[in-house]
Design an enzyme around this catalytic site. Structure first.
Site, short mmCIF file in Angstrom:
data_model
loop_
_atom_site.label_atom_id
_atom_site.label_comp_id
_atom_site.label_asym_id
_atom_site.label_seq_id
_atom_site.Cartn_x
_atom_site.Cartn_y
_atom_site.Cartn_z
N ASP A 1 0.84 -1.19 0.00
CA ASP A 1 0.00 0.00 0.00
C ASP A 1 0.88 1.25 0.00
OD1 ASP A 1 -3.20 0.57 0.99
OD2 ASP A 1 -1.76 2.22 1.19
N ASN B 1 -12.96 -3.04 2.18
CA ASN B 1 -13.94 -1.97 2.30
C ASN B 1 -14.88 -2.03 1.09
OD1 ASN B 1 -13.02 -0.63 4.69
ND2 ASN B 1 -11.27 0.14 3.52
N GLU C 1 -12.07 3.66 -1.30
CA GLU C 1 -11.52 4.76 -2.12
C GLU C 1 -11.32 4.35 -3.57
OE1 GLU C 1 -7.83 6.07 -0.40
OE2 GLU C 1 -8.75 6.26 1.59
N VAL C 2 -10.88 3.12 -3.77
CA VAL C 2 -10.54 2.68 -5.12
C VAL C 2 -11.57 1.64 -5.57
CG1 VAL C 2 -8.78 1.64 -6.61
CG2 VAL C 2 -8.09 3.09 -4.67
N HIS D 1 -10.37 -5.02 -3.64
CA HIS D 1 -9.06 -5.32 -3.05
C HIS D 1 -9.23 -5.74 -1.60
CE1 HIS D 1 -9.94 -1.02 -2.69
NE2 HIS D 1 -9.31 -1.04 -1.52
N HIS E 1 -7.04 -5.79 1.96
CA HIS E 1 -5.86 -5.32 2.68
C HIS E 1 -5.36 -6.46 3.57
CE1 HIS E 1 -6.81 -0.88 2.13
NE2 HIS E 1 -8.00 -1.40 1.92
P1 DGP Z 1 -9.75 1.47 0.29
O1 DGP Z 1 -10.08 2.62 1.20
O2 DGP Z 1 -10.10 0.15 0.91
O3 DGP Z 1 -10.35 1.66 -1.10
O4 DGP Z 1 -8.18 1.44 0.13
C1 DGP Z 1 -7.47 1.95 -0.95
C2 DGP Z 1 -6.02 1.84 -0.61
O5 DGP Z 1 -5.27 2.00 -1.80
C3 DGP Z 1 -5.50 2.89 0.37
O6 DGP Z 1 -5.01 2.22 1.55
C4 DGP Z 1 -4.36 3.59 -0.36
C5 DGP Z 1 -4.06 2.66 -1.50
N1 DGP Z 1 -3.64 3.32 -2.72
C6 DGP Z 1 -4.27 4.33 -3.36
N2 DGP Z 1 -3.60 4.69 -4.47
C7 DGP Z 1 -2.53 3.86 -4.55
C8 DGP Z 1 -1.45 3.73 -5.47
O7 DGP Z 1 -1.36 4.44 -6.48
N3 DGP Z 1 -0.51 2.77 -5.20
C9 DGP Z 1 -0.61 1.96 -4.11
N4 DGP Z 1 0.37 1.07 -3.94
N5 DGP Z 1 -1.61 2.06 -3.21
C10 DGP Z 1 -2.56 2.99 -3.43
#
Ligand code: DGP
Length: 120
Positions: free
Chosen positions: A33, A91, A99-100, A104, A106
């Protein structure tokens, strides 16, 4: 909701954005992350286009689900987290703060992780 091909994880899968790769097979890609919340914080994403856990659990093929879950366990084991313990979390949607919009999981570990849900 329609899958957005321009989400960050789709770009990572297409290698348009770099990542610190931890593991890859035909079903998943796993990487660190960018904003770690614990000593070890790894994201595991399916290679298929699934928006969230709801989408993945409903629409992914059995072999994709099996391959994904097996990979999560394998990655935790490869990171030596089985004995010390780890937490997995997904999430889904607004209340969880997803967020994304590419499903995914974690994996958190490497230190005591505190309460499951923040009270603040
Ligand atoms: P969520 O809130 O569950 O959607 O978590 C999204 C996660 O993705 C957050 O912990 C930060 C991570 N993240 C966002 N952008 C990037 C990226 O460009 N690269 C990586 N490695 N992680 C990212």
């Amino acid at each position: 909701m329609i899958y957005d091909d321009d989400n960050i994880f789709a770009k990572i899968l297409r290698e348009e954005i770099p990542c610190k790769k931890v593991y890859e097979n035909e079903y998943v890609l796993a990487f660190h992350d960018v904003n770690p919340q614990s000593k070890i914080h790894i994201l595991v994403i399916p290679k298929g286009k699934y928006i969230s856990f709801a989408d993945f659990s409903e629409n992914a093929l059995p072999e994709e689900i099996n391959g994904f879950m097996k990979a999560v366990g394998k990655i935790a084991k490869n990171q030596n987290l089985v004995e010390s313990g780890y937490r997995i979390l997904a999430n889904h949607g607004q209340n969880a703060g997803q967020e994304v919009a590419h499903f995914h999981i974690h994996i958190f570990g490497g230190e005591p992780l505190g309460p499951m849900i923040s009270k603040t």
